[in-house]
Design an enzyme around this catalytic site. Structure first.
Site, mmCIF file in Angstrom:
data_model
loop_
_atom_site.group_PDB
_atom_site.id
_atom_site.type_symbol
_atom_site.label_atom_id
_atom_site.label_comp_id
_atom_site.label_asym_id
_atom_site.label_seq_id
_atom_site.Cartn_x
_atom_site.Cartn_y
_atom_site.Cartn_z
ATOM 1 N N ALA A 186 0.827 -1.217 0.000
ATOM 2 C CA ALA A 186 0.000 0.000 0.000
ATOM 3 C C ALA A 186 0.857 1.260 0.000
ATOM 4 O O ALA A 186 1.952 1.254 0.573
ATOM 5 C CB ALA A 186 -0.927 -0.022 1.201
ATOM 6 N N PRO A 187 0.373 2.343 -0.658
ATOM 7 C CA PRO A 187 -0.928 2.471 -1.320
ATOM 8 C C PRO A 187 -1.004 1.907 -2.720
ATOM 9 O O PRO A 187 -2.044 2.010 -3.359
ATOM 10 C CB PRO A 187 -1.149 3.981 -1.328
ATOM 11 C CG PRO A 187 0.219 4.556 -1.412
ATOM 12 C CD PRO A 187 1.098 3.637 -0.616
ATOM 13 N N GLY A 225 1.223 1.947 -5.819
ATOM 14 C CA GLY A 225 1.687 2.414 -7.121
ATOM 15 C C GLY A 225 2.393 1.336 -7.919
ATOM 16 O O GLY A 225 2.083 1.107 -9.095
ATOM 17 N N LYS A 226 3.336 0.647 -7.303
ATOM 18 C CA LYS A 226 4.062 -0.419 -8.000
ATOM 19 C C LYS A 226 3.168 -1.631 -8.222
ATOM 20 O O LYS A 226 3.267 -2.311 -9.244
ATOM 21 C CB LYS A 226 5.312 -0.797 -7.215
ATOM 22 C CG LYS A 226 6.339 0.324 -7.103
ATOM 23 C CD LYS A 226 7.570 -0.130 -6.340
ATOM 24 C CE LYS A 226 8.587 0.982 -6.207
ATOM 25 N NZ LYS A 226 8.103 2.080 -5.334
ATOM 26 N N ASP A 239 -0.101 -5.649 3.321
ATOM 27 C CA ASP A 239 0.321 -4.437 4.030
ATOM 28 C C ASP A 239 -0.270 -4.434 5.426
ATOM 29 O O ASP A 239 -1.368 -4.959 5.648
ATOM 30 C CB ASP A 239 -0.109 -3.174 3.284
ATOM 31 C CG ASP A 239 0.755 -1.983 3.675
ATOM 32 O OD1 ASP A 239 1.772 -1.737 2.993
ATOM 33 O OD2 ASP A 239 0.436 -1.314 4.669
ATOM 34 N N ASP A 275 0.915 -8.147 8.960
ATOM 35 C CA ASP A 275 2.326 -7.826 9.133
ATOM 36 C C ASP A 275 3.113 -8.934 8.431
ATOM 37 O O ASP A 275 2.902 -10.126 8.701
ATOM 38 C CB ASP A 275 2.665 -7.781 10.619
ATOM 39 C CG ASP A 275 4.097 -7.317 10.873
ATOM 40 O OD1 ASP A 275 5.029 -7.877 10.255
ATOM 41 O OD2 ASP A 275 4.284 -6.407 11.695
ATOM 42 N N CYS A 304 13.235 3.831 -1.509
ATOM 43 C CA CYS A 304 13.297 5.164 -2.128
ATOM 44 C C CYS A 304 14.340 5.989 -1.394
ATOM 45 O O CYS A 304 14.146 7.172 -1.121
ATOM 46 C CB CYS A 304 11.938 5.841 -2.131
ATOM 47 S SG CYS A 304 11.195 6.047 -0.502
#
Length: 555
Positions: free
Chosen positions: A372-373, A375-376, A394, A422, A493
């Site tokens: 989440a959320p 994109g990938k 998630d 988890d 990231c």
């Protein structure tokens, strides 16, 4: 990819004039130049911001808006006031800046995805300051995004200037948070935006007088006029870069408005010249990339046609077939409904290249461990062409719900199964095995500071040490879900070596059944490190910083 805080993906208090109850909530602390406050006060203020956010949808207007030149809340009639003299973008920006420092908002309005963001922001002004201004128009929305993002980026430098002009650290430290935000806005508009100085002075003085009191307006007037004189004479105070390494780092941190620990860390890793270039990149207005949603039959050519009709300038991505890059015009795209209708997504090219590293193919089973959320997840799903499956895990239930809703909008929900869990517990209880497992790990987000202007002030050096432990634990758990012959993809990231290459090296020592699968055949050579990993660098590639490693399971 947005930075995340564990265990899911990824301050200052202020006085609130709460318009629905006419209760003044005062939280008093010493406000330092770096916004450090006691955790007790910050948590209390954050609770009140979050309570206000939760009640947004349930609120109703108590009566017609009445025009007022004072902007004060009418306690006897419980009717909010409309003040047409106050600049709406400045009122919204001041309140939003306080919410950001309490963790109740982001530094841009794109997170609202165009869903009445202007009205939502004015609602916060009304409940915080006790009055409304005129509604935000398109220009106001752009100014809010520009001023809030820029003021957050340059906060350390702006506070240095404000403190220098106040000449009294105690005065600065005791300054009311709303007053400080108004000063920061004025300083940013004059120093960085180079807006007409005396118009800036006049507008911010009005806001201080109405939102606080006449004396606050007088102080804003005096300090901003002093700033104008210094700027016109090219005499703005600037720290000298001299002394030992620590003193030089402090000076550079002020000049380029970054935390000292980041400057010292990057200087050690990348050298002084690259560090200055990186900070300069982080302080520029960010570019945004759009990914055409091909799973909905909407190609990049279709997206380009829409952008040309909207007269939004764009560049085709040099690295990804489905992406275009925008330097301006994102609000136009949002208001045109392209995101709401699922025709495209806001996704940085650095994140798209991580999906290239995964290399999803029709018919494969994929597990996205911290999805989440999404994109990938959604981009991978579009690559499967309706054949195969993705299990999206998630720990954050709310963010997972967003993924489910967006998957339906993008018409890929039939191949995505969302699991609220988890990863560490899930891997122990389940015996699921997949062809490919993506662990897009919680990280510091040091690669996305251009877009997440607020993130630099929310991270501490100690956070990285905690994140490294979590990353190791998640890697161990994710590895158990990979089939023999399958691939584990670890991504962040971040541009930090300890979160990236060092985590992979430590993992391989613990798991000799895995080996590095070089990414050369999946991404352009300019993104491939000597060790065969994917790494994007903001200075070199002009996109967000990201990292990914492909790890092949041998047995």
């Amino acid at each position: 990819m947005a930075a995340r805080t564990p265990p899911s993906r990824v301050c200052t208090p202020f006085s609130i004039l709460h318009s629905s109850t006419t209760t003044i909530l005062s939280i008093s602390v010493n406000f330092t130049p770096l916004g450090v406050v006691s955790s007790t006060s910050a948590n209390a203020a954050k609770h009140n911001i979050e309570r206000t956010s939760r009640n947004d949808s349930a609120r109703t207007k108590t009566g017609p808006l009445q025009t007022s030149t004072t902007g004060r809340f009418n306690r006897s009639s419980n009717v909010q006031k409309l003040n047409l003299e106050i600049s709406p973008h400045r009122a919204v920006a001041a309140v939003r800046l306080m919410r950001i420092e309490l963790g109740g908002a982001f530094a841009d309005l794109l997170n609202e995805q165009g869903k009445g963001s202007g009205d939502n922001e004015m609602g916060y002004v009304e409940r915080t300051l006790g009055f409304r201004t005129r509604d935000l128009d398109d220009r106001d929305l752009r100014l809010v995004t520009e001023i809030v993002g820029g003021t957050i980026r340059w906060r350390r430098y702006l506070d240095h200037l404000i403190l220098s002009l106040c000449h009294d650290e105690r005065t600065f430290g005791r300054m009311e948070p709303l007053l400080l935000q108004i000063l920061r806005i004025g300083f940013y508009e004059i120093v960085k935006l180079e807006m007409p100085p005396y118009a800036v002075v006049d507008e911010n003085v009005k806001l201080a007088k109405v939102a606080l009191r006449p004396g606050a307006g007088n102080m804003v007037n005096a300090v901003l006029r002093k700033l104008v004189l210094l700027k016109e004479s090219d005499s703005l105070p600037s720290p000298k870069v001299d002394g030992d390494d620590r003193q030089q780092a402090r000076a550079l941190a002020t000049i380029h408005s970054h935390p000292v620990w980041m400057v010292r860390r990057w200087t050690n890793y990348f050298g002084l010249e690259e560090t200055i270039k990186l900070m300069t990149w982080n302080n520029t207005d960010p570019c945004f990339s759009l990914r055409a949603n091909t799973s909905k039959g909407f190609s990049r050519a279709d997206l380009v046609t829409e952008l040309e009709m909207l007269k939004v300038p764009y560049e085709l991505s040099q690295h990804l077939d489905d992406f275009v890059r925008l330097r301006t015009g994102m609000q136009v795209v949002i208001q045109a409904g392209l995101l709401k209708k699922g025709f495209c997504s806001v996704q940085d090219e650095s994140a798209g290249l991580v999906v290239d590293v995964v290399n999803p193919k029709p018919g494969e089973t994929i597990i996205d461990c911290c999805a989440a959320p999404g994109g990938k997840t959604l981009f991978m799903a579009s690559r499967l062409n309706g054949q195969g499956s993705i299990c999206a895990i998630d720990v954050n239930k709310g963010r997972l719900r967003i993924l489910q809703e967006t998957a339906m909008l993008h018409e890929v929900n039939t191949i995505i199964t969302c699991i609220h869990a988890d990863l560490r517990a899930f891997s122990e209880d389940e015996h699921m095995k997949a062809d490919k497992v993506l662990l897009d790990a919680p990280c510091s987000g040091l690669g996305v500071l251009s877009k997440r202007a607020d993130l630099r002030w929310n991270k501490k050096l100690e956070d990285i040490e905690e994140l490294k432990k979590l990353q190791d634990a998640l890697l161990d758990s994710a590895s158990t879900l990979v089939k023999p012959g399958g691939v584990l993809i670890y991504s962040t990231c971040s541009i930090d070596l300890e979160e990236n290459e060092e985590r992979v090296a430590a993992f391989l020592l613990r798991h000799p059944e895995f080996t590095v699968d070089r990414v050369d055949k999946y991404v352009p050579s300019s993104f491939v490190t000597i060790d065969g990993f994917y790494s994007s660098n903001p200075v070199k590639h002009s996109i967000d910083g990201a990292f990914a490693a492909r790890l092949l399971r041998l047995t």
